[in-house]
Design an enzyme around this catalytic site. Sequence first.
Site, PDB file in Angstrom:
ATOM      1  N   TYR A 115       0.935  -1.140   0.097  1.00 19.67           N
ATOM      2  CA  TYR A 115      -0.042  -0.106  -0.125  1.00 19.67           C
ATOM      3  C   TYR A 115       1.109   1.139   0.104  1.00 19.67           C
ATOM      4  O   TYR A 115       1.951   1.285  -0.655  1.00 19.67           O
ATOM      5  CB  TYR A 115      -0.958  -0.002   1.166  1.00 19.67           C
ATOM      6  CG  TYR A 115      -2.323   0.891   0.958  1.00 19.67           C
ATOM      7  CD1 TYR A 115      -2.947   1.001  -0.022  1.00 19.67           C
ATOM      8  CD2 TYR A 115      -2.465   1.837   2.207  1.00 19.67           C
ATOM      9  CE1 TYR A 115      -3.966   1.766  -0.224  1.00 19.67           C
ATOM     10  CE2 TYR A 115      -3.337   2.538   2.117  1.00 19.67           C
ATOM     11  CZ  TYR A 115      -4.537   2.691   0.831  1.00 19.67           C
ATOM     12  OH  TYR A 115      -5.447   3.735   0.632  1.00 19.67           O
ATOM     13  N   LYS A 170     -21.344 -19.271  -9.571  1.00 18.02           N
ATOM     14  CA  LYS A 170     -20.521 -19.357 -10.750  1.00 18.02           C
ATOM     15  C   LYS A 170     -19.159 -18.866 -10.575  1.00 18.02           C
ATOM     16  O   LYS A 170     -18.172 -19.433 -11.046  1.00 18.02           O
ATOM     17  CB  LYS A 170     -21.169 -18.246 -11.689  1.00 18.02           C
ATOM     18  CG  LYS A 170     -20.856 -18.244 -13.138  1.00 18.02           C
ATOM     19  CD  LYS A 170     -21.552 -19.228 -13.710  1.00 18.02           C
ATOM     20  CE  LYS A 170     -21.382 -19.519 -15.430  1.00 18.02           C
ATOM     21  NZ  LYS A 170     -22.451 -20.260 -15.960  1.00 18.02           N
ATOM     22  N   GLU A 212     -24.849 -13.526 -17.682  1.00 21.00           N
ATOM     23  CA  GLU A 212     -25.502 -14.534 -17.053  1.00 21.00           C
ATOM     24  C   GLU A 212     -26.889 -14.117 -16.660  1.00 21.00           C
ATOM     25  O   GLU A 212     -27.015 -13.176 -16.219  1.00 21.00           O
ATOM     26  CB  GLU A 212     -24.666 -15.041 -15.717  1.00 21.00           C
ATOM     27  CG  GLU A 212     -25.184 -16.139 -15.304  1.00 21.00           C
ATOM     28  CD  GLU A 212     -24.474 -17.418 -15.945  1.00 21.00           C
ATOM     29  OE1 GLU A 212     -25.014 -18.548 -15.752  1.00 21.00           O
ATOM     30  OE2 GLU A 212     -23.531 -17.107 -16.562  1.00 21.00           O
ATOM     31  N   ASP A 213     -27.821 -14.900 -16.898  1.00 16.54           N
ATOM     32  CA  ASP A 213     -29.229 -15.052 -16.470  1.00 16.54           C
ATOM     33  C   ASP A 213     -29.686 -13.643 -17.103  1.00 16.54           C
ATOM     34  O   ASP A 213     -30.547 -12.907 -16.242  1.00 16.54           O
ATOM     35  CB  ASP A 213     -29.192 -15.155 -15.319  1.00 16.54           C
ATOM     36  CG  ASP A 213     -28.956 -16.609 -14.734  1.00 16.54           C
ATOM     37  OD1 ASP A 213     -28.710 -17.477 -15.736  1.00 16.54           O
ATOM     38  OD2 ASP A 213     -29.064 -16.858 -13.697  1.00 16.54           O
ATOM     39  N   GLY A 272     -35.474 -19.361 -26.996  1.00 19.24           N
ATOM     40  CA  GLY A 272     -34.710 -18.495 -26.167  1.00 19.24           C
ATOM     41  C   GLY A 272     -33.138 -18.088 -26.598  1.00 19.24           C
ATOM     42  O   GLY A 272     -32.692 -18.750 -27.389  1.00 19.24           O
ATOM     43  N   ALA A 273     -32.398 -17.740 -25.351  1.00 16.99           N
ATOM     44  CA  ALA A 273     -31.230 -17.218 -25.780  1.00 16.99           C
ATOM     45  C   ALA A 273     -30.517 -18.697 -26.005  1.00 16.99           C
ATOM     46  O   ALA A 273     -29.524 -18.846 -27.066  1.00 16.99           O
ATOM     47  CB  ALA A 273     -30.427 -16.606 -24.609  1.00 16.99           C
ATOM     48  N   ALA A 274     -30.588 -19.466 -25.244  1.00 16.33           N
ATOM     49  CA  ALA A 274     -29.851 -20.872 -25.454  1.00 16.33           C
ATOM     50  C   ALA A 274     -30.095 -21.626 -26.557  1.00 16.33           C
ATOM     51  O   ALA A 274     -29.318 -22.032 -27.528  1.00 16.33           O
ATOM     52  CB  ALA A 274     -29.867 -21.841 -24.176  1.00 16.33           C
ATOM     53  N   ASN A 359     -33.951 -28.007 -16.648  1.00 13.35           N
ATOM     54  CA  ASN A 359     -33.569 -28.160 -15.313  1.00 13.35           C
ATOM     55  C   ASN A 359     -34.461 -27.450 -14.205  1.00 13.35           C
ATOM     56  O   ASN A 359     -34.644 -26.515 -14.731  1.00 13.35           O
ATOM     57  CB  ASN A 359     -32.190 -27.692 -15.209  1.00 13.35           C
ATOM     58  CG  ASN A 359     -31.256 -28.882 -14.771  1.00 13.35           C
ATOM     59  OD1 ASN A 359     -31.534 -29.644 -14.053  1.00 13.35           O
ATOM     60  ND2 ASN A 359     -30.023 -28.601 -15.010  1.00 13.35           N
ATOM     61  N   ASN A 389     -22.766 -26.509 -18.569  1.00 16.40           N
ATOM     62  CA  ASN A 389     -21.996 -25.455 -18.949  1.00 16.40           C
ATOM     63  C   ASN A 389     -20.406 -25.183 -18.275  1.00 16.40           C
ATOM     64  O   ASN A 389     -19.694 -24.800 -18.938  1.00 16.40           O
ATOM     65  CB  ASN A 389     -22.707 -24.061 -18.919  1.00 16.40           C
ATOM     66  CG  ASN A 389     -23.790 -24.044 -19.869  1.00 16.40           C
ATOM     67  OD1 ASN A 389     -24.294 -24.738 -20.466  1.00 16.40           O
ATOM     68  ND2 ASN A 389     -24.272 -22.612 -19.900  1.00 16.40           N
TER      69      ASN A 389
END
Length: 463
Positions: A115, A170, A212-213, A272-274, A359, A389
């Site tokens: 520092y 995650k 994510e999500d 959807g996205a996937a 899922n 994933n």
Amino acid sequence: MADLTPNSSFGLTLRVEIPNRIGMLATVTKAIATSGGNFGQIDLIDQTRAISIRDITVDAASTEHAETIVQAVKALPDIKVLNVYDRTFNLHRGGKISIASRIPLRSVSDLAMAYTPGVGRICNAIAQNPEEVYNLTIKQNTVAIVTDGSAVLGLGNLGPAAALPVMEGKAMLFKEFAGIDAFPICLDTQDTDEIVRTVKNLAPVFGGVNLEDIAAPRCFEIEAKLRQELDIPVFHDDQHGTAIVTLAALFNALKLVHKSMADVRIVINGAGAAGIAVARLLQKAGAEKIWMCDSKGILSTSRTDLTEEKREFAVKAQGTLAGALQGADVFIGLSAPGVVTPEMVRSMAKDPIVFAMANPIPEIQPELVKDDVAVMATGRSDYPNQINNVLAFPGVFRGALDCRAATITTTMYLEAASAIASLIKPSDLDKEHIVPSVFDERVVTAVAGAVQRAARQEGIARS
């Protein structure tokens, strides 16, 4: 629908007081077994001549099933249930991650270097040569896990606070599997431009961004804008992680049934996205016949309600999912529980491949079609062939960070999928073993190496 297999996500520990007499423990275990519970560890906590206190770990299939088990034990005469611990809730209490110093601070000289005043020299060095931030800070090994909480798992728009447990998880996976320091960033906005602006303002700290999500179609626009405006890798895992592992699994499944990617007809349920990302990557890998369905049926050119992304995959055919599956070679489910029946599977072509990845409850329970499919995969860990994933994203970022790739490309996705598939030796390939275990230590190294090679071939690696 078949009963779900008990699993640790609905695990309980029952602390029970049992009379210290022969056969009393057996009455408890029988009640649990009769209720469908799956036993884990049984620990003796305390014992006297009169009673014994034990912790009994049990896996259930759902919250309701867990309550049924508890009530069955409580109904036993002479047995006292002292406490019930939800193991999953207990694991999350206080959060799942923390920040730790990489170097010890044991003396004044350590403090002076780490520092003030010594850190000022480092600040000046970075100001004079911005590239030094990769050598002298955590940026070289950090990923921001960014969400707006609008599409949390299969649970819907729960908001940023409720998304935090997923982002913490995650971050754990990044660290455990790839040694990457990732941090959850849960944004209290679902405005596309504000999300992009916020991530851009945070970018100096991070070497990469994992989205994510985030609900479709907003996720497509956010990723595209960030990739255009940032010089660090941006990766929407719900899209591309899913697509990479699905492709890897399909590579090996097709080997088993002796069919080619170009010849098979693939039905994807869930647009959807996937679903969109999987379809795009399968096309890049050579798939020529993809029929995609949403909740209203086949994405047909006759429909007027399709988004821009859905129109990419519109076909002349019309009808329902059931109609689409007739004569199809492959089903890929990224949708909702129980939407596929055994009769629909039996209407598919010879040696059908079924990836039911909803899922926690898949589109069809594997038990219902075990004699009707050539290959079955799900997103669950308690069945063979888990399409998860975590086989992709840790290695993708490990490779991208290590070569300082400016972006992540489709070529990297294809190479990552090939690397995952290649870890299954021909002698080991069978209908219950088409992808490696998520705990296979070779996975991250293989994927990272493939990503780095692709980055260098495309000229986007900077080290």
